[in-house]
Motif scaffolding. Structure first.
Motif, PDB file in Angstrom:
ATOM      1  N   ALA A 335       0.929  -1.177   0.074  1.00 28.62           N
ATOM      2  CA  ALA A 335      -0.136  -0.240   0.114  1.00 28.62           C
ATOM      3  C   ALA A 335       1.034   1.314  -0.253  1.00 28.62           C
ATOM      4  CB  ALA A 335      -0.462   0.187   0.965  1.00 28.62           C
ATOM      5  N   VAL A 336       1.766   1.147   0.603  1.00 26.56           N
ATOM      6  CA  VAL A 336       2.405   2.568   0.449  1.00 26.56           C
ATOM      7  C   VAL A 336       3.624   2.581  -0.820  1.00 26.56           C
ATOM      8  CG1 VAL A 336       5.513   3.057   0.728  1.00 26.56           C
ATOM      9  CG2 VAL A 336       3.539   2.383   3.223  1.00 26.56           C
ATOM     10  N   ALA A 337       3.674   1.418  -1.200  1.00 24.99           N
ATOM     11  CA  ALA A 337       4.638   1.388  -2.767  1.00 24.99           C
ATOM     12  C   ALA A 337       3.377   1.995  -3.861  1.00 24.99           C
ATOM     13  CB  ALA A 337       4.791   0.036  -3.360  1.00 24.99           C
ATOM     14  N   PHE A 338       2.595   2.138  -3.150  1.00 27.96           N
ATOM     15  CA  PHE A 338       1.153   2.748  -3.898  1.00 27.96           C
ATOM     16  C   PHE A 338       0.841   3.927  -4.181  1.00 27.96           C
ATOM     17  CE2 PHE A 338      -3.501   3.452  -4.973  1.00 27.96           C
ATOM     18  CZ  PHE A 338      -3.354   2.932  -6.400  1.00 27.96           C
ATOM     19  N   ALA A 339       0.948   4.266  -2.526  1.00 30.07           N
ATOM     20  CA  ALA A 339       0.881   5.046  -2.801  1.00 30.07           C
ATOM     21  C   ALA A 339       2.102   6.319  -2.849  1.00 30.07           C
ATOM     22  CB  ALA A 339       0.877   5.773  -1.275  1.00 30.07           C
ATOM     23  N   THR A 340       3.159   5.937  -2.897  1.00 32.30           N
ATOM     24  CA  THR A 340       4.351   6.352  -3.725  1.00 32.30           C
ATOM     25  C   THR A 340       4.110   6.662  -4.960  1.00 32.30           C
ATOM     26  OG1 THR A 340       5.505   5.328  -2.008  1.00 32.30           O
ATOM     27  CG2 THR A 340       6.764   5.920  -3.656  1.00 32.30           C
TER      28      THR A 340
END
Length: 574
Positions: A335-340
């Motif tokens: 999810a963090v990578a997606f947010a990035t």
């Protein structure tokens, strides 16, 4: 120690839960920002209301893209030491921004870097050239982010790649269209905090496996992949190519439209300097983390699993998170990578939209005569157009390593934008002809050489021919190894040793001959280097200087003293 299985590629409810939490919270921010975004100043520059610390986090967020997080970890885990060239190159680019660009940019410009180049030169030709340079840079950068996004969402949510790309594109358009720079900045800040926290936790969990000893980590890596894994030469064998890549990464930072645009969101030059100071700390810390993540993934996950999931190695960090923290940590990090990715593509889209509306539409087509309402409307139409283009390009460039693609965007940024920007600030005799020819020379040379380089000519245009040759080479190598193994067994079983040695030698010679013939069929690129910056940036500087020396521009020279005062003291800055 290597991981043998993974749930990546299957539907992950935890990742989906984290994903929805992030998307809903950012859409709430976008709704809040939409109510505060009515004028061009609010849409392009967040009303110049962002503080130095906030902008430092947002700058770091822009810089710590999917290419950095997913791509560098992937390159280090699959190529070893040479993957670090991207970390180092991107990091050393920051002092150039800090000392040369940030303060003059904030004092001279309004919304885009073209404002600075065109300050004392002719507006229309400069803005047309600068907008073209910005758009091409933004599109190449967008490709890398969209490819990373598509791969990640496809694997985490078990969705088709094309559906994942459309999903990312739709969210990106929504953030920029409704929230402008205010929403984009706050999405970046949230993402930067999440990414730094997640990466720190991942590194601590990795080092815990090796007794918090880097010696133990690198020793394990050497044992698994030989000493060459820790030495240079695994990714870039040509020193000229390595130098060219280093130039692109260092000077490209100072030519990236979405990074330059961030300096207009702060109230004055002092806050601009503070933003670079804070951003440098966050970015430096982050790139140190990617080194540990890359080597940790190589040892704890293994290259076979990493490349089995994605040939570009882009899933190394999520796989490491799964190996160390199970499904929960994998879901959070995905999810963090997606947010990035979402945050960076939003910033890029906003930069592209401002080049189209502020520079091209208002500066060139309307000759500076346009009201704010009209300019914002054009910027929003441009946002939708860029979003659709990003989706289509993301599908076209499926399967490329994202860090490598960003390297190419940097080559264009350092060739098309940086020389004209720097010369306009520091050289009194710089002229309109010099600026325009410099931008177009850098742009067309960088793009042309990239198309003729192995990256596009071989890997994209002759992809099938390359795959066929690689298949033939592997078949020859596998067949030869099997026949030699049989001969070795016969020799061990007691057959005539001299006869077997001769047969083995003959087999090796025949295999070498077949390999040579097969490899000769491999498509060759007209331009040998993968990174053209050494030629394209050098040519852009040279042409800009030569054309400026060919004729004087009196008005530009007279305005230079006034420009210097505004550049260094800030008198008259908006």
């Amino acid at each position: 120690m290597e991981q043998s299985t993974t749930i990546i590629g299957q539907t992950n409810p935890l990742a989906i839960m984290f994903f929805f939490v992030f998307v809903i919270s950012t859409l709430v921010i976008t709704y809040w920002a939409a109510k505060r975004t009515r004028t061009t100043k609010e849409f392009y520059a967040a009303g110049r209301s962002i503080t130095g610390f906030q902008n430092g986090l947002a700058l770091a967020g822009d810089y710590m893209s999917a290419a950095s997080f997913l791509g560098i970890a992937g390159l280090v885990s699959t190529k070893g030491f040479d993957g670090l060239i991207y970390s180092v190159g991107w990091l050393v680019g920051w002092p150039i921004i800090m000392f040369l660009i940030s303060e003059p940019l904030r004092n001279l410009g309004k919304y885009t870097f073209a404002d600075v180049v065109a300050y004392r030169l002719s507006q229309r030709p400069i803005r047309a050239a600068a907008a073209t340079g910005s758009l091409i840079t933004v599109l190449f950068y967008l490709i890398a982010q969209m490819v990373g996004a598509g791969t990640l969402i496809k694997l985490m949510f078990n969705l088709p790649y094309e559906v994942a790309i459309v999903l990312v594109g739709a969210l990106m358009i929504a953030y920029v269209l409704f929230g402008g720079m205010i929403a984009t900045t706050w999405v970046q800040i949230i993402k930067a905090v999440l990414l730094l926290g997640g990466a720190t936790l991942l590194v601590l969990m990795t080092l815990a496996q090796f007794g918090f000893s880097y010696g133990e980590l690198f020793g394990q890596a050497e044992k698994l992949y030989s000493a060459k894994f820790l030495e240079p030469g695994g990714l870039i064998t040509d020193p000229v190519d390595a130098f060219s890549l280093g130039l692109a990464l260092m000077f490209g930072t100072a030519g990236l439209p979405h990074i330059l645009m961030r300096f207009y969101t702060v109230p004055d030059a002092r806050e601009a300097r503070k933003s670079v100071f804070y951003a440098t700390g966050f970015i430096g810390y982050f790139y140190i983390l990617t080194v540990t993540i890359g080597f940790g993934a190589a040892v704890l996950v293994g290259q076979k699993v990493i490349m089995g999931i994605d040939k570009g190695g882009n899933m190394a960090a999520p796989l490491l998170a799964e190996a160390l923290g199970g499904n929960l940590f994998l879901g959070f990090l995905a999810a963090v990578a997606f947010a990035t990715i979402l945050a960076v593509v939003s910033g890029l889209t906003l930069a592209g939209a401002s080049a189209l509306s502020h520079d091209l539409y208002v500066g060139v087509i309307r000759r500076g005569e346009s009201n704010e309402k009209e300019e914002v409307r054009v910027a929003k139409i441009a946002t939708i157009g860029l979003g659709v283009a990003a989706i289509l390009l993301g599908i076209l460039f499926k399967g490329q390593n994202v860090a490598f693609m960003v390297g190419l965007a940097f080559a264009i940024a350092c060739s098309a934008n940086f020389p004209a920007l720097l010369l306009s600030i520091v050289w009194k005799k710089f002229t309109t002809k010099g600026a325009v020819t410099s931008i177009y020379t850098g742009l067309f040379l960088a793009v042309g050489l990239i198309v003729l380089s192995p990256t596009v000519w071989v890997d994209i245009f002759h992809k099938e021919q390359k795959a066929t040759v690689e298949k033939q080479v592997k078949a020859i190598e596998d067949g030869s190894k099997a026949r030699i193994a049989d001969l070795e067994k016969m020799k061990a079983a007691g057959q005539d040793a001299a006869q077997m040695d001769a047969a083995i030698a003959s087999e090796k010679a025949m295999a070498d001959s077949q390999l040579k013939e097969a490899k000769s069929q491999m498509p060759k690129a007209p331009f040998k280097l993968k990174n053209p910056a050494i030629f394209s940036m050098g040519a852009a500087f040279l042409v800009g200087i030569l054309f400026s020396l060919m004729g004087r521009e009196k008005r530009a020279e007279e305005m230079y003293e006034e420009e210097k005062l505004r550049t260094y003291v800030g008198i008259g800055a908006e």
